[in-house]
Design an enzyme around this catalytic site. Sequence first.
Site, PDB file in Angstrom:
ATOM      1  N   GLU A 246      54.198  63.360  83.973  1.00 37.80           N
ATOM      2  CA  GLU A 246      54.709  62.867  82.782  1.00 37.80           C
ATOM      3  C   GLU A 246      56.073  62.256  83.123  1.00 37.80           C
ATOM      4  OE1 GLU A 246      52.757  62.616  80.286  1.00 37.80           O
ATOM      5  OE2 GLU A 246      51.368  64.286  80.883  1.00 37.80           O
ATOM      6  N   GLY A 247      56.132  61.479  84.190  1.00 34.60           N
ATOM      7  CA  GLY A 247      57.445  61.040  84.473  1.00 34.60           C
ATOM      8  C   GLY A 247      58.153  61.766  85.382  1.00 34.60           C
TER       9      GLY A 247
END
Length: 596
Positions: free
Chosen positions: A440-441
Amino acid sequence: MQVYEAPIRDMRFVLDELHEDDGFGNVEGFEDFDGDMTAAILEEANKLCRDVLLPLNWPGDQQGCRIENGVVRTPDGFPEAYRQFCEGGWASLSVDPKWGGQGAPHALAKMVEEMSCSTNLSFGLYPGLTGGAMVSLEAYGSEDQKNFYLPRMANGEWSGTMCLTESHCGTDLGLLRTKAEPQEDGSYLVTGNKIFISAGDHDLTDNIVHLVLARLPDAPAGVKGISMFLVPKYLPKDDGSLGDRNAAQATAIEHKMGLKASATCQMSFDGAKGWLVGKPNKGLEAMFAMMNTERVAVGIQGLGVGEIAYQSAVYYAKDRLQGRSLSGVKNPDGPADPIIVHPDVRRMLMTMRAYNEGCRAVTAWVSRALDAEHASPEPEVRERAKDFVALMTPVVKALFTDLGHESAQLAIQVHGGHGYIQETGIEQFARDARIAQIYEGANGIQALDLVGRKLPDRMGRNLRSFFHPVSQYLEDNAGDENIGKMIGSLQQSFGALQLSTGHIAQKGLKDPEEAGAAAYDYLHLLGFVAMGYCFAKAAQIAHLKLAEGTDDEAFYKAKIATAQFFFDRLLPPATARFMAITSGKSSMMAMPEDAF
């Protein structure tokens, strides 16, 4: 040994007592979720997570997922647990009632989410991804799409995924190659390969709704040419029954260091039929609605793992006999004292405890803002809440997962050699928690998002949603006799944060690498100031409760002790990050590439 009991008393404290003055209360639509209802929900969630999900955690890690004749199988017990989870309404706790959800506030749902992350992180990803997909569909889907898909996803009949990553591109989605060809009936044929797709295929639900990023034939290059498509595993008929299998298939399960009971798949879309979600070439905007939701959720994953790591370490430290206390024998009837008497073990346990309580307090603050952003009757409050959530999302994702992994490592250290072997189940926490710092980053990307986007946005307006309440609190409570020393420490760290902000604003405008070099330290500094603010308030409330007289004296005394440890031991190193921030980029960027 994996040990867990939901910290319901602390959850109730951060929900009911700590943030009453944050300006995010009086939200419409949550009147039914009063104190008694909240307590009942937390108690029931604890029973499910402790008695159903936790017993599957270590066995699921050992067994993992597998593909049998083209069908992805989850570990034994997962399908039954998933049915029980959905039948109890846990998958739809905060979903809008018009889609069949419970309509609970995010602030409450995040506490339940923490429980599932503590007891079985792999399991929690399945309903978690579905919830994120629902957020994106609700925000950008057509009315037909929402009416058809959301009720079936809310009740757990169907699940959802997000299909972004390809083998050659992760964070840089502008490089993606998956294509979508328009058809005469208004559908599209999606072709391409995706990797690292959590819950990409499994045996828990009848159908899986993939949200896939792809390019239209005439799409511009880069991120401006990305569209989002709804691609179901099975093509549903008008009545919701399942038709033919779509050309979307899991070709392999990723071999991971952790989360082995979560089916992370390589996915092939070979002319799979799908439908556009939102507008053409606006898919990244639609996907970020899901990703921002998931980034907060991933932060909760770090907190969840940190909590069970702490509880398991405490259990062991009280049971394991080794050596004698430096201040004298504490267990005269035994051959040695329990290791919890030793200062270094206490250091590790208190660090984990403070991380967890601090993160939980910030979670409640941010999730109350999430509720206010969507349901406050006051426009000014909604706007301020939106600013605050935007600012804190990268902090929650990155800081919580860093601290969760650190707590998992500390739990191994407390267990000594027993923590390093599989049978105790403790090393699983570190393996499971490690991915949360990446997906998610990656956390470095979160830091860049914070300093590169969130700080300068609208001349720093997001930051004012945080700076103003902290500054006002310090001004109002400078003379508090009970927490004066804490206020002084918080003032010092807040001052370092203010100076760091000015440094980044000044240097970053001239040289973006200066901001990039400071980003990671800045995110941690901001996050620790946020925890310090929450701990000061918590200690202040605890002193007042003790002065008034309370039946819960032990809880409030422990809250003060934990807050004092945070200010004595954990906040000073965070404040010192100011020195790293202001040192600039030179030592980081000076070495030639060929010298590495």
